[in-house]
Design an enzyme around this catalytic site. Structure first.
Site, short mmCIF file in Angstrom:
data_model
loop_
_atom_site.label_atom_id
_atom_site.label_comp_id
_atom_site.label_asym_id
_atom_site.label_seq_id
_atom_site.Cartn_x
_atom_site.Cartn_y
_atom_site.Cartn_z
N TYR A 197 -11.44 2.46 19.48
CA TYR A 197 -11.23 1.14 18.87
C TYR A 197 -11.79 0.03 19.73
O TYR A 197 -11.72 0.08 20.95
CB TYR A 197 -9.73 0.89 18.67
N HIS A 250 -1.35 -1.05 13.87
CA HIS A 250 -1.64 -1.74 15.13
C HIS A 250 -0.63 -2.87 15.30
O HIS A 250 -0.49 -3.69 14.38
CB HIS A 250 -3.02 -2.40 15.12
N ASP A 275 -1.78 0.68 24.54
CA ASP A 275 -3.07 0.59 25.23
C ASP A 275 -3.06 -0.26 26.50
O ASP A 275 -3.73 0.07 27.48
CB ASP A 275 -4.15 0.07 24.27
N HIS A 300 -2.60 4.58 10.20
CA HIS A 300 -2.00 4.15 11.47
C HIS A 300 -1.67 2.67 11.40
O HIS A 300 -2.08 1.97 10.47
CB HIS A 300 -2.95 4.44 12.64
N ASP A 302 4.40 -17.95 27.12
CA ASP A 302 5.36 -18.72 27.91
C ASP A 302 5.11 -20.19 27.63
O ASP A 302 4.35 -20.86 28.33
CB ASP A 302 5.20 -18.38 29.39
#
Lengths: 721, 721
Positions: free
Chosen positions: A451, A510, A354, A508, A517
């Site tokens: 979603y 996700h 996505d 499904h 960082d």
């Protein structure tokens, strides 16, 4: 190749957002609350004090591109490639090309900003361009064509075009009409096609599937199953129609979810109004629109086209000295991977990335005050570029609020244990000490089609950062002839459970991979330490015990040492430490990542979706810092072949000891739908934490005050006031 | 054998609690707010409306023993065994012996209560007794001696006695004084000894270790390492002293945690007052002191000597019909297991079973208003029996409050995707729907010596129950000669990290095992279903995909089928279903358990602590309902041999299909201490969830209202009011 009318449509599309938003851009342009003097200002958390986007200037090296800057980039690009004016070249995303970390770290308020640059992902005559524009010099400083496989992030125009092209197909229209669906009810929804080999190479394609919105706004629950059209986005033509025959369209009844239209009785007692109240106002400051200061934290927050929300330069004050200490240079959701579990001809390709395919930013609609965020929230807008390079404001895209949920930061009760000769009850006191947990949340919610994902960055004054992803919205469901599980039997092609009549909730996963960082006490000199709890057997006769766990530490030397698969049965802690910054006791300053909400992708590593989503092959990775390695699925993700992923970078096996390193973590969910997910899913949330481990000399919140009645507000019901 | 003075000491001990508590028992006896008419009353959540314990009567079959009932049991017991009067027999716990489930389920308000019985764990002349007293007939109906290995739960008197006995030892005193510790500063802390073989059989023992409270209330951070005394609790004599020589006693500086005494500067900006406000009052009712009604939930809550808090008969209203539907008959923390990871002579035995060894109830000090629970909380007391059978009230032991944390129950934003021939922007509307998440929490916090555990049972109106355990308090630390990790080097005997000068934070685990008697739509006809996500490989050429996950369901036939070790790489969902109650679609009504905060005990299965803590061998178990199988470590836990654990019961391998079954779940933490855990640990929390799965026909909160500004309170700062 886009028709001129598309730009208009797209503007309309975004313009529509603005009209519906609580705070719209145009009125604020004229409100003059903080009209553009160019001077740095301190915005308090008063929601009425908002940025005037018409004149806003950047104040910090990491501030996102302003409306004026975006317009300037557009002008520069038009010079560089006139196709941007004619529509033969389109801008797919435009974001600040952040200055080198060394410059940002050195920069102090009052200094001149490092040169402002924009990175533009563009498409011109079927070629992908990564263009860097320097705003100071007014020049394009680089324009790289097709650096990797894949195309730039899709635009809303792409979706509109794909839908239009599909519906221009007589054959496709005939297939729709044969199902008895009126075109006025039809929703032709373009979906991302993934990449499944050479057949799909050399052209941009989208697959258009259909729903009906007859009698419901919740068209997702009314799929027109068995049909899709593949659209060539360069030639603007349908290249394939798959029609596997009619499947009953699920009913509209029971799919409505709008409050004003709902009429389903709620079998529960009323819950009295409840609110988080701060009558003296919130405790945080937002300086210059993006720099947040709260308790012992300072961090920079901004909206982003691709990641939705980015936290930068999170620093916390030392509990002994008060000095600001670096914790994390940059943290954001880097990529999402959502593979569906149906290999059939109509569903096999559904394996979405996505962030890189459509972007979390444009899909982040304005937050709903009082409901998406509590009353004490402060809102921050997003500023993006449209395909023609014009700027657009996404209002109320991020909220900041202080969170108090009745939880406890630390506590202890004590009855001092008596000694025989010293009666404790006369001379000593019972102790009951408890401190409330108040946190600061930065939230963004995005609706990627069906979603809804909510991202929370939650800061605690004890140094902990909790990142929560909450999923809600609609399932991607599949039409089926069956109305009852008894009809289904043991169907081989069952791809999920029946959750309503004629509706299968397709199973499904996700996976949400975060770029973290971490710069513990500075960007360099960080190491990744695996703290192993190793089971020891005791030599017979040495102890009445037979076994115990012992801590052993391993410093990862290279990236492959840091490809981590979690195991309950072989437990580790994972620390990022600065071996050059030692505590009073000699422990290196560190932060732990505490995993949570883990699920592992079980797809075969040579399965095309898993090659592209290879960043989900491990739950934790640590790579050497490289400014180009930001997005775990690559820079150009759409139809990419998986040649530019975290897996590829990490397999280079660079040295990561005592270096500038980046931590990557993947939250995962398996989702087997159930009836309760229909017609809208109750929120499911999972979190991970970044927690100080020998970073502070001792508990940093030991001296914090409890809540006293005298400090609490006096409230009365609104109705009676 | 206990001296008469001990009863006095014990009364003083509890009496002290009362004096310090916000609401004390004695004043309430005379407050007459709801003076005892014996008639059932509805207590609203007004905290001033409290039970009058002097006259309180049971109103529900599961209501705990009242003060009057406890006194009556005492009278009956004195008749049965005069030793209870002379101190030669002692009561270690007294609790309601709950009526048979069938009677409780059938009972309706207005009916006569099933006969009231008490179960008493007692000790008489070194023998363990499990005595059942019938209050209606005034008789002891059973008195079983030594049914299993192990002794009853310890009393506070036991701890006082052990401490006294140790300090009567000249040798022990000499060892203490040799370390330069004044007796007036000494804290002699009895610790539970575990069980390590025949040598320790046939007598009750406690091990007394020492701390100094010189210059700090936080004596836990000042261990007098290298010394303990083993006390024979029957003969009241020291039977062994282990003195391994002097170890420096850690400093007092930096250990203080009381707010009024703290003077450490806090390097953070002030956080403005913040509060959860409900100006119309809370929305829940507490009927007859224990029956809680909120939104669509009804449940019974009570304090318990051993489990601390018990939730019973949790029922939720059906979202379609409004009928009350059974979810869980009983849920509570059944046992805790806390093994430390040091096999040395001074530490090997530390492997606590807190619920069965000391009880979570007496260790649950009154909650601190505004800090342990928010302002809108309502408090419930606990009522327990002292060793001499007298009743004692533990005030404010449980709190109930509505929780709003700014989270979202469900949401969806929608821009209807346009079709080419139907301009969507003129005829359709953007949708932004979001609903706040408000929950009801029942909380108990207990301070088992150094550690503080908070237990939350959180109810959501979407049917989900979340159970959270939060740990705070003090570490159990070990003295060491070392002041810096550089001095430590690679010491072989290192049992944990250095967290302050001369202080080692010994590595340990926490396992909290919950008894979850799920009764989905009734007590019988429940089954345990393992919902497996099985990886499938696609036959070559059948699909562009190579793999996917497929759901396969396995109904567990027997208890061994339900001994579950979780694995990330072999994922399952775990459902309790009622196959006789089908949804409209034919799915069986069910609830899932969603694990969270997992850690596995890695100790060898033949290690004595693990034999006793064998309930932690699996994360999930399902057993056939047996009213005697309540506590996962057995009825008599102290010095037990592990012959009465969940492992033993489950290994009987009884049939569990379509039956009355009990789910067991273990939350686990590995804890490697760090500097931030000194001198008090910031709270660490973990949760698991019980979530409806095809229990409701659809999302049960789809019709719930959003928050509107008009409903929110008007607040002003207290100072200005």
């Amino acid at each position: 190749m886009a028709e001129p009318s598309l730009a208009r449509l797209s503007a309309l599309f975004f313009g529509f957002l603005l009209l519906l938003a609580t705070y719209s851009w145009v009125p604020r342009l004229h409100s003059g609350l903080l009209s553009g003097t160019g001077v740095q200002k301190t915005l308090g958390p008063d929601p009425k004090l908002r940025v005037d986007h018409s004149s806003a200037k950047p104040h910090h090296p990491l501030d996102p591109l302003t409306v004026q800057e975006i317009e300037r980039v557009r002008t520069i690009l038009l010079d560089h490639e006139p196709g941007f004016g004619s529509g033969s070249a389109t801008i797919h995303s435009m974001a600040l090309d952040e200055p080198d970390k060394t410059l940002v770290v050195k920069w102090k308020k009052g200094n001149r900003l490092p040169s402002r640059r924009a990175e533009v992902l563009a498409l011109s005559v079927g070629q992908s361009h990564v263009i860097v524009v320097d705003l100071d010099s007014g020049r394009v400083v680089s324009d790289v064509v097709n650096p990797t496989s894949g195309y730039p992030i899709l635009t809303m125009d792409d979706l509109i075009v794909a839908s239009q092209v599909a519906l221009k197909s007589i054959e496709f229209n005939r297939s729709v009409e044969a199902r008895g669906v009126k075109l006025s009810d039809l929703v032709a929804l373009p979906t991302f096609t993934g990449w499944f080999g050479p057949e799909e190479e050399g052209r941009r394609i989208l697959k258009v599937q259909c729903f009906t919105s007859q009698d419901t706004p919740n068209y997702f629950m009314r799929p027109i199953e068995g049909l899709y059209a593949t659209v060539d986005m360069d030639k603007l033509e349908v290249i394939k129609i798959v029609d596997k025959g009619m499947v009953p369209i699920p009913k509209a009844a029971g799919t409505e979810y709008r409050y004003n239209v709902q009429n389903k009785p709620v079998h529960m007692d009323r819950i009295n109004p409840i609110s988080i109240e701060q009558p003296e106002g919130p405790s945080f400051l937002v300086e210059d629109g993006h720099l947040v200061k709260w308790a012992n934290w300072v961090f920079h927050v901004k909206a982003d086209h691709r990641a939705g929300i980015i936290i930068s330069q999170a620093t916390v004050r030392d509990s002994e000295t008060g000095e600001p200490r670096s914790v994390m240079y940059k943290g954001f959701p880097s990529e999402l991977f959502v593979p569906y579990m149906d290999p059939g001809e109509l569903w096999y390709y559904k394996s979405y990335l996505d962030a890189g395919e459509i972007g979390l930013g444009p899909a982040a609609m304005p937050l709903v005050p009082l409901n998406d965020c509590p009353r004490n929230a402060y809102y921050i807008d997003g500023v993006f570029a449209l395909p023609d390079g014009k700027a657009i404001v996404q209002p109320n895209m991020i909220c900041l609020f202080e969170r108090y949920a009745g939880d406890v930061s630390w506590r202890h009760s004590e009855i001092l244990i008596p000694n025989a000769d010293v009666c404790p009850f006369t001379t000593r006191k019972q102790i009951r000490e408890s401190r409330p947990k108040v946190t600061l949340v930065a939230r963004m919610a995005t609706s990627v089609g069906n979603y809804d994902y909510t991202f929370d960055w939650e800061f605690q004054s004890d140094g902990l950062i909790r990142v929560t992803v909450a999923a809600s919205g609609m399932l991607m469901v599949k039409g089926t002839p069956y109305e009852n599980v008894d009809d289904l039997g043991d169907k081989e092609d069952d791809s999920g459970p029946l959750i309503s009549e004629n509706v299968i909730g397709v199973v499904h996963d996700h996976f949400i991979t975060f770029h973290l960082d971490m710069d513990i006490d500075g960007p360099m000199n960080n190491s990744f330490v695996k703290v192993h709890l190793e089971k020891q057997r005791v030599q017979s006769g040495k102890s009445p015990r037979k076994s115990y766990l012992k801590v052993k530490k391993y410093v990862a030397k290279t990236e492959k040492d840091a490809q981590i698969k979690l195991s309950l049965y072989d437990p580790y802690e994972f620390h990022i430490v600065n071996p050059n910054r030692k505590s009073r006791l000699g422990n290196p300053a560190g932060y732990r990542i505490i995993p949570g909400g883990n699920a592992v992708s079980l797809l075969d590593h040579d399965d095309p979706p898993q090659i592209r989503g290879a960043f989900s092959n491990n739950q934790i990775w640590v790579t050497r810092y490289n400014r180009s390695e930001q997005f775990a699925g690559g820079v150009l993700v759409y139809q990419s072949h998986g040649d530019d992923t975290l897996q590829v970078w990490s397999d280079r096996d660079r040295s990561i000891e005592n270096n500038d390193i980046v931590l990557w973590y993947t939250l995962g969910f398996h989702h087997i739908p159930c009836q309760e997910d229909y017609p809208v899913m109750p929120t499911v949330a999972a979190s991970f934490e970044l927690k100080p481990a020998n970073f502070f000399e001792s508990n940093p919140v030991i001296g914090v005050a409890p809540i006293f009645e005298k400090d609490l507000p006096v409230c009365r019901p609104f109705a009676s006031s």
